[in-house]
Design a protein around this motif. Structure first.
Motif, PDB file in Angstrom:
ATOM      1  N   ARG A  34       0.991  -0.915  -0.114  1.00  0.00           N
ATOM      2  CA  ARG A  34       0.101  -0.076  -0.034  1.00  0.00           C
ATOM      3  C   ARG A  34       0.825   1.263   0.059  1.00  0.00           C
ATOM      4  N   LYS A  35       0.426   2.346  -0.955  1.00  0.00           N
ATOM      5  CA  LYS A  35       1.452   3.541  -0.902  1.00  0.00           C
ATOM      6  C   LYS A  35       1.336   4.255   0.425  1.00  0.00           C
ATOM      7  N   SER A  36       0.202   4.104   1.150  1.00  0.00           N
ATOM      8  CA  SER A  36      -0.097   4.752   2.175  1.00  0.00           C
ATOM      9  C   SER A  36      -0.196   4.136   3.569  1.00  0.00           C
ATOM     10  N   MET A  92       1.910  -3.010  -8.903  1.00  0.00           N
ATOM     11  CA  MET A  92       2.147  -1.769  -8.103  1.00  0.00           C
ATOM     12  C   MET A  92       1.445  -0.490  -9.029  1.00  0.00           C
ATOM     13  N   LYS A  93       2.550  -0.615  -9.957  1.00  0.00           N
ATOM     14  CA  LYS A  93       2.174   0.733 -11.075  1.00  0.00           C
ATOM     15  C   LYS A  93       0.996   0.712 -11.652  1.00  0.00           C
ATOM     16  N   LEU A  95      -1.820  -0.361 -10.389  1.00  0.00           N
ATOM     17  CA  LEU A  95      -2.903   0.230  -9.333  1.00  0.00           C
ATOM     18  C   LEU A  95      -2.611   1.657  -8.847  1.00  0.00           C
ATOM     19  N   ASN A  96      -1.341   2.125  -8.764  1.00  0.00           N
ATOM     20  CA  ASN A  96      -1.202   3.373  -8.226  1.00  0.00           C
ATOM     21  C   ASN A  96      -0.981   4.258  -9.194  1.00  0.00           C
ATOM     22  N   GLY A  97      -0.756   4.245 -10.561  1.00  0.00           N
ATOM     23  CA  GLY A  97      -0.483   5.092 -11.411  1.00  0.00           C
ATOM     24  C   GLY A  97       0.897   5.163 -11.809  1.00  0.00           C
ATOM     25  N   SER A  98       1.735   4.827 -10.971  1.00  0.00           N
ATOM     26  CA  SER A  98       3.423   4.892 -11.190  1.00  0.00           C
ATOM     27  C   SER A  98       3.844   3.994 -10.033  1.00  0.00           C
ATOM     28  N   PRO A 100       5.516   4.010  -6.689  1.00  0.00           N
ATOM     29  CA  PRO A 100       5.852   5.043  -5.686  1.00  0.00           C
ATOM     30  C   PRO A 100       7.212   4.772  -5.009  1.00  0.00           C
ATOM     31  N   GLY A 103       6.305   3.029   0.370  1.00  0.00           N
ATOM     32  CA  GLY A 103       5.004   2.473   0.844  1.00  0.00           C
ATOM     33  C   GLY A 103       5.231   1.546   1.930  1.00  0.00           C
TER      34      GLY A 103
END
Length: 111
Positions: A34-36, A92-93, A95-98, A100, A103
């Motif tokens: 998770r990025k956050s 991950m890219k 789902l997150n657009g790039s 991060p 995370g």
């Protein structure tokens, strides 16, 4: 490890990626990125933000990682459901657009 919020509420966790879902369903546990930071503890999982409950789980924080670093992910690859770190990074890219710069990894276990 991060504990549940002071209100004791742990939000549901979403598994939009089919590979991660299959790992959880078939093996009863998955390590997910998770990025956050998120709440931890007993909760439930679903396939989408507004989707129905799919099952009960325990979410435990493993720690902060740099997902661009293979070494940060490699030791958890076996529980991720992915065949390689690069496949996990691609998810991950997606789902997150790039990908991060940092995370958090979480271990999610069916309860």
């Amino acid at each position: 490890m991060t504990e549940a919020t002071s209100s004791g509420i742990v939000g549901p966790i979403i598994f939009a990626n089919q590979i991660a879902r299959n790992q959880l369903i078939e093996h009863g546990e998955v390590v997910t990125f998770r990025k956050s930071q998120r709440t931890t503890g007993d909760t439930w999982w679903r396939e989408s933000r507004l989707g129905p409950k799919q099952g009960d789980v325990l979410v435990e924080e493993i720690g902060r990682v740099d997902p661009r670093e293979v070494a940060d992910l490699d030791q958890y690859l076996g529980l991720s459901g992915f065949e390689s770190v690069s496949a996990w990074q691609t998810a991950m890219k997606d789902l997150n657009g790039s990908l991060p710069a940092q995370g958090y990894l979480y271990k999610v276990t069916q309860s």
